[in-house]
Design an enzyme around this catalytic site. Structure first.
Site, PDB file in Angstrom:
ATOM      1  N   ASP A 194       0.855  -1.203   0.000  1.00 22.92           N
ATOM      2  CA  ASP A 194       0.000   0.000   0.000  1.00 22.92           C
ATOM      3  C   ASP A 194       0.888   1.250   0.000  1.00 22.92           C
ATOM      4  O   ASP A 194       0.925   1.987   0.968  1.00 22.92           O
ATOM      5  CB  ASP A 194      -0.929  -0.003   1.238  1.00 22.92           C
ATOM      6  CG  ASP A 194      -0.175  -0.028   2.567  1.00 22.92           C
ATOM      7  OD1 ASP A 194       1.004  -0.468   2.594  1.00 22.92           O
ATOM      8  OD2 ASP A 194      -0.743   0.410   3.589  1.00 22.92           O
ATOM      9  N   HIS A 226       9.627  -0.097   8.391  1.00 23.93           N
ATOM     10  CA  HIS A 226       8.977  -1.372   8.748  1.00 23.93           C
ATOM     11  C   HIS A 226       8.980  -2.396   7.603  1.00 23.93           C
ATOM     12  O   HIS A 226       9.309  -3.560   7.783  1.00 23.93           O
ATOM     13  CB  HIS A 226       7.509  -1.136   9.123  1.00 23.93           C
ATOM     14  CG  HIS A 226       7.262  -0.039  10.088  1.00 23.93           C
ATOM     15  ND1 HIS A 226       7.319  -0.226  11.451  1.00 23.93           N
ATOM     16  CD2 HIS A 226       6.939   1.285   9.910  1.00 23.93           C
ATOM     17  CE1 HIS A 226       7.032   0.910  12.068  1.00 23.93           C
ATOM     18  NE2 HIS A 226       6.805   1.844  11.167  1.00 23.93           N
TER      19      HIS A 226
HETATM   20  C1  BDR Z   1       2.851  -0.368   8.612  1.00 22.80           C
HETATM   21  O1  BDR Z   1       1.766   0.536   8.404  1.00 22.80           O
HETATM   22  C2  BDR Z   1       2.039   1.361   7.292  1.00 22.80           C
HETATM   23  O2  BDR Z   1       1.847   2.711   7.651  1.00 22.80           O
HETATM   24  C3  BDR Z   1       3.456   1.115   6.879  1.00 22.80           C
HETATM   25  O3  BDR Z   1       3.577   1.211   5.473  1.00 22.80           O
HETATM   26  C4  BDR Z   1       3.728  -0.274   7.387  1.00 22.80           C
HETATM   27  O4  BDR Z   1       3.330  -1.246   6.437  1.00 22.80           O
HETATM   28  C5  BDR Z   1       3.538  -0.039   9.920  1.00 22.80           C
HETATM   29  O5  BDR Z   1       2.657  -0.163  10.991  1.00 22.80           O
HETATM   30 CA    CA Z   2       2.930  -0.674   4.069  1.00 24.48          CA
END
Ligand code: BDR
Ligand code: CA
Length: 312
Positions: A9, A239
């Site tokens: 995403d 992340h």
């Molecule tokens: C996750 O949430 C999204 O905002 C980031 O892309 C990552 O996949 C971190 O909590």
């Molecule tokens: Ca993500």
């Protein structure tokens, strides 16, 4: 090479992870499958095309689910990732086109085409994977494994006190994905939220790779503004790159095994409740699939791996 599908995403850390995968000589990205999450799904799909164009990668990009399995349309994370998903950057409209298949169908097609070879790397909410399991109940036997960025096993959440964003965004889909009988490895906030990256790090990425690292550095400024609100130092968190790093260098990580259930109530929505293997008398957990949960990572080596890979 590891054949992977990146379910994403995009998103700033998604962009960083996608470029990291593209740069990895031992990884073959079969396609980008998109899902709503940080941004609405139409924007996620456009953004994925944009990232492929920037990287000069001609691979299929699909549009997937735009809403949670249960409940109304989601809220998005523009306050974290910016109006268009890449901080202050306003991407030009992509010139390339989407693959006409849905993300779930693409996942099923690739699993059938390369039985036992494909790893699904999911770095957004899990709706496409849940839907793919419905389209092809044999999917767990057809794929090599599933690695996700999501959840918070033994640490607090980042959307609520107990829930991480990707799981919170589609808790019912996550329950389906955690219950399925496949090799699943979870990279949650336990590792990703304890590995801060500095402005010097993103500058290094740019120095090593002007096009890809430069894009990450520029978009990360907004991301760092967000993450630095409640702390003294200026940092951000990448992340989504963790599951890809693990595929290539598992020795950088410590993992534990457990059964995971996902909360779908009001207060516990998206909570990943992990019963370490062999510790719970509850059949509700014992009957759930056993998954691997990342608990520790070698920060220094991980950082070096990102830098060296961007430099290739
Ligand atoms: C996750 O949430 C999204 O905002 C980031 O892309 C990552 O996949 C971190 O909590
Ligand atoms: Ca993500």
């Amino acid at each position: 090479a590891h054949k992977i599908i990146l379910d994403t995403d995009p998103g700033i850390d998604d962009a960083m992870a996608i470029f990291f995968a593209f740069q990895s000589p031992d990884i073959e990205v079969l396609g980008l499958t998109t899902v709503y999450g940080n941004v609405p799904v139409t924007m996620a799909a456009q953004n994925a095309l944009t990232l492929c164009e920037i990287a000069g990668k001609d691979i299929p990009v699909t549009k997937g689910v735009g809403m949670p399995w249960v409940g109304p349309e989601s809220t998005y994370a523009h306050f974290v990732h910016g109006e268009y998903g890449f901080g202050h950057i306003k991407p030009e409209a992509p010139k390339t086109e989407l693959d006409p298949r849905s993300s779930a169908q693409f996942i099923v097609d690739m699993a059938r085409k390369y039985p036992g070879e494909v790893t699904i790397v999911a770095i957004g909410p899990l709706g496409n994977l849940a839907l793919a399991l419905r389209l092809e109940p044999e999917l767990p036997k057809l794929v090599k494994g599933v690695s996700i960025m999501g959840g918070a096993a033994f640490v607090p959440g980042n959307v609520t006190p107990v829930a991480e964003a990707n799981i919170w965004n589609d808790a019912h889909a996550a329950e389906i994905v955690f219950a399925a009988d496949w090799e699943l490895t979870m990279f949650g906030l336990d590792v990703t939220n304890f590995t801060p990256f500095s402005p010097a790090f993103v500058e290094k990425l740019e120095e090593k790779n002007n096009t890809l690292g430069g894009f990450v550095k520029e978009s990360a400024q907004f991301y760092m503004d967000f993450y630095s609100q409640n702390r003294e130092d200026r940092v951000c968190f990448f992340h989504d790159a963790f599951p890809i790093a693990h595929l290539r260098h598992p020795e950088l990580f410590e993992l534990t095994e457990g059964h995971v259930r996902v909360g779908t109530g009001t207060l516990d929505r998206g909570q990943t409740v992990v019963a370490p293997k062999g510790t719970t008398p509850s059949p509700l957990w014992n009957e759930a699939n056993t998954i691997k949960v990342a608990t520790k990572v070698d920060h220094k080596k991980l950082e070096q791996l990102f830098i060296d890979t961007y430099a290739l």
